[in-house]
Design an enzyme around this catalytic site. Structure first.
Site, mmCIF file in Angstrom:
data_model
loop_
_atom_site.group_PDB
_atom_site.id
_atom_site.type_symbol
_atom_site.label_atom_id
_atom_site.label_comp_id
_atom_site.label_asym_id
_atom_site.label_seq_id
_atom_site.Cartn_x
_atom_site.Cartn_y
_atom_site.Cartn_z
ATOM 1 N N LYS A 184 1.009 -1.013 -0.376
ATOM 2 C CA LYS A 184 -0.024 0.189 0.411
ATOM 3 C C LYS A 184 1.122 0.905 -0.015
ATOM 4 O O LYS A 184 1.842 1.442 0.540
ATOM 5 C CB LYS A 184 -0.891 0.087 1.225
ATOM 6 C CG LYS A 184 -1.944 -0.927 1.202
ATOM 7 C CD LYS A 184 -2.998 -0.612 2.555
ATOM 8 C CE LYS A 184 -4.040 -1.950 2.645
ATOM 9 N NZ LYS A 184 -5.192 -1.949 2.165
ATOM 10 N N GLU A 218 -12.868 -2.872 10.520
ATOM 11 C CA GLU A 218 -13.940 -2.759 9.710
ATOM 12 C C GLU A 218 -15.178 -2.881 9.442
ATOM 13 O O GLU A 218 -15.392 -4.009 10.578
ATOM 14 C CB GLU A 218 -13.534 -3.596 8.079
ATOM 15 C CG GLU A 218 -12.739 -4.945 9.288
ATOM 16 C CD GLU A 218 -12.162 -6.202 8.063
ATOM 17 O OE1 GLU A 218 -11.068 -5.588 7.525
ATOM 18 O OE2 GLU A 218 -12.210 -7.297 7.590
ATOM 19 N N ASP A 237 -5.444 -13.042 11.811
ATOM 20 C CA ASP A 237 -5.605 -12.749 10.844
ATOM 21 C C ASP A 237 -5.001 -11.851 9.981
ATOM 22 O O ASP A 237 -4.385 -11.179 8.914
ATOM 23 C CB ASP A 237 -6.463 -12.435 10.270
ATOM 24 C CG ASP A 237 -7.414 -12.443 8.992
ATOM 25 O OD1 ASP A 237 -7.316 -12.740 8.017
ATOM 26 O OD2 ASP A 237 -8.089 -11.153 9.477
ATOM 27 N N HIS A 242 0.019 -8.476 8.962
ATOM 28 C CA HIS A 242 -0.729 -6.915 8.378
ATOM 29 C C HIS A 242 0.468 -5.700 9.851
ATOM 30 O O HIS A 242 0.850 -4.881 9.898
ATOM 31 C CB HIS A 242 -1.788 -6.020 8.203
ATOM 32 C CG HIS A 242 -1.884 -7.131 7.413
ATOM 33 N ND1 HIS A 242 -1.240 -7.683 6.519
ATOM 34 C CD2 HIS A 242 -3.799 -7.615 7.607
ATOM 35 C CE1 HIS A 242 -2.216 -8.321 5.570
ATOM 36 N NE2 HIS A 242 -3.401 -8.684 6.420
ATOM 37 N N LYS A 342 -13.388 -6.947 13.062
ATOM 38 C CA LYS A 342 -14.909 -6.898 12.003
ATOM 39 C C LYS A 342 -16.088 -6.475 12.624
ATOM 40 O O LYS A 342 -16.116 -6.172 14.078
ATOM 41 C CB LYS A 342 -14.466 -8.447 11.479
ATOM 42 C CG LYS A 342 -13.334 -8.868 10.616
ATOM 43 C CD LYS A 342 -13.794 -9.802 9.968
ATOM 44 C CE LYS A 342 -12.971 -10.278 8.736
ATOM 45 N NZ LYS A 342 -12.349 -9.533 8.171
HETATM 46 C C1 BG6 Z 1 -7.005 -9.885 4.762
HETATM 47 C C2 BG6 Z 1 -7.043 -10.741 6.014
HETATM 48 O O1 BG6 Z 1 -5.187 -10.508 5.102
HETATM 49 O O2 BG6 Z 1 -6.508 -8.089 5.067
HETATM 50 C C3 BG6 Z 1 -8.884 -10.259 6.108
HETATM 51 O O3 BG6 Z 1 -7.456 -11.933 5.624
HETATM 52 C C4 BG6 Z 1 -8.322 -8.501 6.193
HETATM 53 O O4 BG6 Z 1 -9.833 -10.385 6.776
HETATM 54 C C5 BG6 Z 1 -7.674 -7.511 4.725
HETATM 55 O O5 BG6 Z 1 -10.454 -7.576 6.029
HETATM 56 C C6 BG6 Z 1 -7.847 -6.331 4.896
HETATM 57 O O6 BG6 Z 1 -7.040 -6.097 4.006
HETATM 58 P P1 BG6 Z 1 -7.478 -4.266 3.192
HETATM 59 O O7 BG6 Z 1 -6.852 -3.972 1.983
HETATM 60 O O8 BG6 Z 1 -8.925 -4.343 3.144
HETATM 61 O O9 BG6 Z 1 -7.240 -3.591 4.407
#
Ligand code: BG6
Length: 501
Positions: A184, A218, A237, A242, A342
């Site tokens: 990103k 999210e 996850d 991330h 979530k």
């Molecule tokens: C993914 C996860 O790696 O990243 C998902 O498995 C999550 O659960 C997603 O929704 C979020 O990615 P982004 O790019 O939409 O922020």
């Protein structure tokens, strides 16, 4: 622009979710910008049987659905001319031999090859082994690279087992472990912000920073991914991958250069400096929750336990928060709070850095309460921004202060950013590992979360719930070190107030 080698991009799982949602659109977009190598051939592999024309129809439909009338017909046809399909039916191990003949003998396919694993994680070792046994990973006539999607393993041990199975057929430079957050533009901007602006460096340490918060929220629920998510949960996850990567970019030392190994050396040093969480400290450092039914954008949504393919007694967390300390000279004593969830009220990813109060409160008589702190905030998505909150004088005869927000949004009007996968796909074809994870980074990240995963796996009756549409379970506040620390839900000025639920 660097001239790119001719290459064949082979993606396994070509008919799956990742390929439909991310990879095919990313490649098509690069095609519209004429950024793909001239001699790139894209070979989709999956269990379904398609003639080439039928596969082209599938791809055209995916792209037309996404772009509607804005589709670039000329680029679409150019893109389709690159596409081929090869069926690998379940249990048909001879398919790999036939794939070998196709790639080695048919001049349509350049010998340099990327094998992209857009399949279930359980299938990575099997596919790599079969490619290896068919001699497809030997770099004799050209290079051979393999892209492994996240999650890389399920915990430290399984990551090491997966790694051992890859090393039987591949050398480390052939492996590209993807974390799409590193693709990103706003995430890469963290490095630019830190290392292209000298004025921040003197402040970037425990003398001036009170704490750092990294949030990904999210509004979506588990959607149709329960099969994967039930075994993963929010900590694996999002946080293990991330959010720990974001934290490493915020906390790392300036690298020797921007070369891949120098960057990765610095990130891994941060991950290794994170204070290990002992089993009896897990509750002081980690919090989990699961969404119950609630309301998002005015619509009622079901709770996690009511979602398709979720076990009735599931304790999988859809919210996870952690407090971490980086035990090194720069960061000793500064908490890093990470959280993700979530079914929260907003889609938002951001890094919020709160500064300490001035050493002497000279303006105390002008207000009630403690001095408002400075904040630096990096919005990752959906609004990429860079904000700084400062105190200024209110115009008038009296000395009164108020907060203002300096907004240094980095994108100018009309400037477009790319989807994370676009840059990453080009990086693999260019052989650039900078934005991919090295195995020691992955292992270090598992070491951070493993103790929490172990305790949570044992405590099957203890899961807090939160109504969908809220900012998570209330109890998460117990992670904070002090009463004046609080989750910052918004990057707007009023977000600096202690927010009620
Ligand atoms: C993914 C996860 O790696 O990243 C998902 O498995 C999550 O659960 C997603 O929704 C979020 O990615 P982004 O790019 O939409 O922020």
């Amino acid at each position: 622009m660097k001239k790119m080698d001719p290459c064949t991009l082979i993606f396994f799982g070509a008919g799956g979710n990742l390929s439909r949602k991310k990879l095919i659109p990313a490649l098509y977009h690069l095609e519209t910008l004429q950024r793909l190598p001239d001699h790139l051939v894209i070979l989709g592999c999956d269990i379904g049987q398609y003639e080439r024309d039928a596969w082209l129809t599938v791809v055209r439909d995916i792209l037309r659905e996404k772009h509607g009338t804005k589709i670039d017909e000329i680029a679409l046809e150019r893109f389709c001319a690159r596409l081929h399909y090869f069926a690998v039916p379940i249990g048909d191990d001879d398919a790999y031999g036939r794939l070998g003949v196709l790639l080695n003998k048919d001049p349509t396919f350049p010998p340099n090859a990327v094998f992209y694993m857009a399949v279930r994680p359980a299938d990575y070792p099997g596919i790599v082994a079969k490619l290896g046994e068919a001699g497809l990973l030997k770099q004799q006539n050209g290079w051979r690279r393999v892209v492994i999607e996240k999650p890389f393993g399920y915990d430290l041990l399984s990551a090491q087992t997966l790694q051992a199975s890859l090393y039987r057929h591949l050398d480390e430079p052939q492996i590209f472990r993807i974390d799409h957050y590193l693709g990103k533009g706003t995430v890469q901007n963290i490095m630019v912000f830190r290392f292209a602006n000298l004025l921040l460096e003197p402040l970037w340490n425990n003398h001036y920073i009170d704490h750092v918060q990294i949030t990904h929220s999210e509004t979506m629920g588990v959607e149709n991914r329960a099969d994967y998510y039930e075994g993963a949960g929010a900590l694996r996850d999002m946080i293990q991958s991330h959010l720990l990567q974001l934290m490493a970019l915020v906390a790392m030392e300036p690298p020797v250069s921007m070369a891949a190994e120098h960057l990765r050396d610095e990130k891994v040093k941060v991950l290794k400096s994170i204070r290990p969480i002992t089993q009896n400290a897990v509750h002081a450092h980690a919090f989990r929750g699961q969404y119950a039914s609630g309301t998002i954008d005015g619509k009622s949504v079901p709770g996690y336990l009511e979602e398709k393919n979720v076990a009735q007694d599931s304790v999988t967390e859809t919210y996870a928060a952690m407090k971490l300390f980086v035990d090194n000279w720069r960061w000793a004593g500064v908490p890093f709070y990470l959280r993700t969830g979530k079914r929260m009220p907003e889609n938002s990813s951001a890094i919020c850095i709160r500064f300490k109060a001035p050493p002497k409160d000279l303006l105390r008589h002008t207000r009630q309460g403690p001095p408002p702190p400075n904040w630096i905030m990096l919005g990752i998505q959906p609004n990429d921004c860079l904000k700084m909150e400062l105190q200024v004088k209110v115009p008038g005869l009296d000395v009164q202060t108020r907060a203002i927000s300096l907004d240094a949004t980095y994108r100018k009007h009309g400037e477009e950013d790319f989807d994370a996968y676009e840059g990453l796909l080009l990086d693999v074809m260019n052989g650039d590992h900078s934005l991919f994870l090295r195995i020691d980074e992955v292992e270090a990240a598992w070491r951070v979360v493993d103790p929490v995963l172990k305790v949570w796996a044992m405590e099957r009756d203890l899961i807090n719930t939160y109504p969908a549409g809220s900012w998570g379970p209330r109890g998460t506040y117990r992670l904070f070190d002090r009463e004046d620390q609080f989750w910052r839900h918004s990057l707007n000025l009023d977000g600096a107030k202690i927010e009620a639920y």
